[in-house]
Scaffold this active site. Sequence first.
Site, PDB file in Angstrom:
ATOM      1  N   ARG A 198       1.887  -1.811   9.179  1.00 52.10           N
ATOM      2  CA  ARG A 198       2.838  -1.613  10.270  1.00 52.10           C
ATOM      3  C   ARG A 198       4.117  -1.038   9.701  1.00 52.10           C
ATOM      4  O   ARG A 198       4.238  -0.851   8.491  1.00 52.10           O
ATOM      5  CB  ARG A 198       3.133  -2.955  10.954  1.00 52.10           C
ATOM      6  CG  ARG A 198       3.586  -4.013   9.938  1.00 52.10           C
ATOM      7  CD  ARG A 198       4.177  -5.219  10.565  1.00 52.10           C
ATOM      8  NE  ARG A 198       4.363  -6.314   9.611  1.00 52.10           N
ATOM      9  CZ  ARG A 198       5.344  -6.414   8.738  1.00 52.10           C
ATOM     10  NH1 ARG A 198       6.248  -5.449   8.649  1.00 52.10           N
ATOM     11  NH2 ARG A 198       5.444  -7.455   7.927  1.00 52.10           N
ATOM     12  N   GLU A 223       0.315  -7.418  -1.366  1.00 47.64           N
ATOM     13  CA  GLU A 223      -0.290  -7.321  -0.043  1.00 47.64           C
ATOM     14  C   GLU A 223      -0.013  -5.937   0.535  1.00 47.64           C
ATOM     15  O   GLU A 223       0.815  -5.193   0.012  1.00 47.64           O
ATOM     16  CB  GLU A 223       0.244  -8.397   0.902  1.00 47.64           C
ATOM     17  CG  GLU A 223       1.725  -8.269   1.227  1.00 47.64           C
ATOM     18  CD  GLU A 223       2.195  -9.340   2.186  1.00 47.64           C
ATOM     19  OE1 GLU A 223       1.350 -10.057   2.758  1.00 47.64           O
ATOM     20  OE2 GLU A 223       3.418  -9.453   2.388  1.00 47.64           O
ATOM     21  N   GLY A 234       4.772 -13.741   5.988  1.00 47.19           N
ATOM     22  CA  GLY A 234       6.085 -14.326   6.234  1.00 47.19           C
ATOM     23  C   GLY A 234       6.352 -15.603   5.463  1.00 47.19           C
ATOM     24  O   GLY A 234       7.236 -16.378   5.821  1.00 47.19           O
TER      25      GLY A 234
END
Length: 449
Positions: free
Chosen positions: A292, A288, A164
Amino acid sequence: MFTKILIANRGEIAVRVIRTCRRLGIKTVAVYSEADRTAAHVFLADEAYLLGAAPVSESYVNSEKLISIAKAANVEAIHPGYGFLSEQAPFASRCQEEGLVFIGPSPDVIALMGDKIAARKAIEAAGFPVIPGTKEAVISEEEAVDAASEIGFPVMLKAAAGGGGIGMELVYNPLQLKQAFEANRQRASRFFKNGEMFLEKALEGTRHIEIQLLADHDGHVIHLFERDCSIQRRHQKVIEEAPAASISGPLREKIAELAVTAAKQLGYTNAGTIECLVDQEQNVYFLEMNTRLQVEHPVTEEVTGLDLVEWQLRIAAGEKLHLRQEEIACTGHALEARIYAEDPETFLPSPGKITRMLQPQEPYIRHECAVSEGSVVSPFYDPMIAKIVVNGSSRLEAIERMKYALRRYQIEGIKTNLPLLRKIINHDEFSAGNVTTNFITEHIDNEES
């Protein structure tokens, strides 16, 4: 297939999962904090249980309380959504220990991909190029400066854990790096309980491309094409699209093949996304892996006709992934815009009561939203309150439809980023497909200053 699951999340993603479960005949259990007593997901689920006070530490990341509720409600599985506990390996392990299915990959894979340094090593071993950088954590300002000098400024200082954009900063010289190191290390420690930092060569003017993957427990892995998530503000995605504009056929195939191969070698299961950067010379680098469901998953659903939540559930329940790569087509184009409750000038959160809300309704518009007129936006959680998704037969048609949708979308009582979204979607460079991770800085901020 499961008969009853618990959704360990809130907001629009909880509503999204409930929608698919209803279609499949799966009962749902919602959880909520004191601040979310009247939230949409609470009323849409078949059952709802209070977790605790408003702060996330006392509610949505209270893993033991979540597991206790899941067992009391006799659910078979837990869907983590995104954020909160979705990429926490200890939570996935606790679910397994209690005989609950965690709807996602194995705890080992979550842990591996959650450690950005270990993930780089594993992905590189699988044949996916990585951005030049440190192979181990840097433990001091001095070590960071030495490493950066070897890599070559500018560099990206990054936290080894989390995501984030937290603990992440672009630095151009040794002085900036020294000033940034300790502050970001402490921030990473506070958010992720892990203050390890590493460095990567800063690649500017790149495109942020990601590949959506599905993988079953028999080792069958497929990709659902790519998304372009280059439109970002401070490393946070704002507008996403599928497929990516201005990506050649051979490059598209190369990225997909690299991602599928890596997922197979990792022993990955369920839905996942490999994110990468593409530089101006069309070189591809691993960024990355998100273990999810992604916030931007609806654009992939729009161009493939597949329900990703359904496939998450089916794979977690042990079903084989009967889809074959050659059977999946990418049709048309889709765009998603994230609507945040934030001041469009300062970008600070703007909590409060929504006094008026008007959402345009057309066959080509999809709303992922858990607020409505009269809803109170809490200051305790992420300020994203809705997503608007449009599809079209072409990118230009999708853009015109998004222009219309954003023009008609109205929210009053709180401030939102709708003005920013309108500026982006109406910009000639966006229409031309000239999008990079610097787009907002170059074409919005600079043109306004």
